[in-house]
Design a protein around this motif. Structure first.
Motif, short mmCIF file in Angstrom:
data_model
loop_
_atom_site.label_atom_id
_atom_site.label_comp_id
_atom_site.label_asym_id
_atom_site.label_seq_id
_atom_site.Cartn_x
_atom_site.Cartn_y
_atom_site.Cartn_z
N SER A 94 -55.80 -17.65 -22.26
CA SER A 94 -55.18 -18.97 -22.38
C SER A 94 -55.01 -19.35 -23.84
O SER A 94 -53.98 -19.89 -24.25
CB SER A 94 -56.04 -20.01 -21.65
N HIS A 128 -52.09 -18.05 -25.42
CA HIS A 128 -50.87 -18.49 -24.75
C HIS A 128 -50.33 -17.42 -23.81
O HIS A 128 -49.11 -17.23 -23.68
CB HIS A 128 -49.80 -18.89 -25.78
N HIS A 129 -51.27 -16.70 -23.18
CA HIS A 129 -50.94 -15.68 -22.18
C HIS A 129 -50.05 -14.57 -22.74
O HIS A 129 -49.26 -13.96 -22.02
CB HIS A 129 -50.29 -16.33 -20.95
N ASP A 130 -50.22 -14.34 -24.03
CA ASP A 130 -49.57 -13.21 -24.69
C ASP A 130 -50.44 -11.98 -24.46
O ASP A 130 -51.47 -11.79 -25.11
CB ASP A 130 -49.42 -13.50 -26.19
#
Length: 376
Positions: free
Chosen positions: A179, A182-184
């Motif tokens: 998280s 940023h869910h990269d």
């Protein structure tokens, strides 16, 4: 880290380093499996919700039990370890059971502080940990005798696995890490691989330093520390008495244990608060603190030399099953039973999952055999 050279002393330097690398590869792999699972479930997931989504109620309750077992074992170990340091720094002798009791009375209020305050305090403590580690390495290098590193017994290599599993345990933070990134997925993968590599380097340096200063065998050596349940810093006074190395080592031991205690205690506090729906008011935090500390304190007082054994159980069973076997089962179920389709984070398909499962089952079987042999 304080237990590593002691619990691995039976195997020696070279076998220990081999097992560290092997466990790093294994735990990095299961970390990538957790990353894959975090892509399947909602963004505020944790290990319990992951197990529930992929393995159903049986997986959920198993994860609950394993999580509590692991964190209570660690809490016991840190209370005993910190209690031993309290005893050693006081200018007068105390009974062994008094150290853990005094530590809890002094530091229990840390469980009541807000998470943000704990974060700021942890930055200071980790800073002390880093400074004392660097100072310890610099001061300790001249005392290293490389001939002491020649001892090895590869037949004892399996005894290194439990503490190595514990040393590379981090997987519970992966949903939060994902998280934060940023869910990269690419960046999170890099964080897992690079982030787990840094401790590996630190452990190798630490192992080289301690095993190069303290003999494995003989009076006051690492094997004697193993029998007494002492950490790796304690025997230093037998071989470099009056040296600043021992004093700095004690500072490092304190910072290592207090940061670990704080992280585990607050993690367990949040876990119990969420699972039992206890609000984090002052009254709720006091209830949680009692739930976290009473049982470990009783065990620590009754068994004040259980530091190494508690870490052994934590790694041999808790970490191995919760952070090793469980993600393998979850990914197998998600990929091949539920048909959840996301890019695999660990290549190799069913074969690599089977190999990883065999490795962790071998470790658990070895640990069970070793524990039963002690009873016999």
């Amino acid at each position: 880290m304080l237990a590593l050279p002691v619990l691995t002393s039976l195997a020696g330097f070279a076998p220990s380093i081999f097992i560290y690398v092997l466990c790093w590869l294994f735990m990095a792999s299961t970390g990538l499996l957790f990353l894959e699972i975090s892509q399947w479930v909602k963004h505020d997931s944790n290990i319990i919700s992951m197990a529930d989504s992929t393995l159903g109620h049986a997986g959920k309750y198993s994860a609950w039990c394993l999580y509590l077992f692991l964190f209570y074992c660690l809490t016991i170990a840190y209370i005993v370890g910190c209690g031993n340091i309290v005893q050693q720094i006081l200018p007068f002798n105390l009974p062994d059971w008094m150290g853990p009791l005094l530590f809890v009375l002094i530091f229990a209020p840390l469980i009541l502080i807000p998470t943000a305050t704990a974060g700021h305090l942890n930055i200071i403590l980790v800073g002390g940990l880093a400074i004392s580690f660097v100072a310890f390495v610099i001061l300790g290098i001249p005392h290293v005798n490389t001939k002491l590193l020649n001892y090895s017994d590869w037949s004892k290599s399996a005894t290194v696995l439990p503490i190595a599993f514990t040393s590379f345990a981090y997987q519970g933070i992966i949903p939060t890490l994902n998280s934060y990134m940023h869910h990269d997925v690419t960046r999170t993968r890099q964080a897992i691989i690079i982030g787990s590599s840094i401790p590996l380097l630190a452990y190798v340096i630490w192992q080289w330093l301690i095993m190069g200063i303290i003999p494995t065998e003989g009076p006051g050596g690492l094997m004697e520390a193993l029998k007494q349940g002492d950490n790796a810093v304690h025997p230093l006074k037998n071989f470099i008495p009056g040296s600043a190395v021992y004093v700095i080592g004690q500072f490092f031991a304190f910072f290592a244990l207090i940061t670990s205690f704080l992280g585990v205690a607050l993690g367990l506090r949040d876990f119990l608060a969420d699972g039992l729906r206890i609000e984090k008011t002052m009254q709720g935090k006091i209830i949680l603190a009692l739930m976290i500390l009473v049982l470990p304190l009783v065990i620590a007082v009754l068994y004040p030399h259980i530091f190494l054994s508690a870490l052994d159980y934590a790694g041999g069973f808790g970490c191995a099953l919760l952070l090793g076997l469980l993600p393998i089962l979850m990914v197998w179920s998600g990929r091949y039973r539920l048909g959840l389709k996301k890019e695999p984070q660990l290549l190799g398909g069913r074969l690599i999952l089977i190999l990883l499962a065999c490795f962790v089952l071998f470790e658990v079987a070895s640990e069970l055999t070793r524990q039963f042999s002690k009873i016999g």
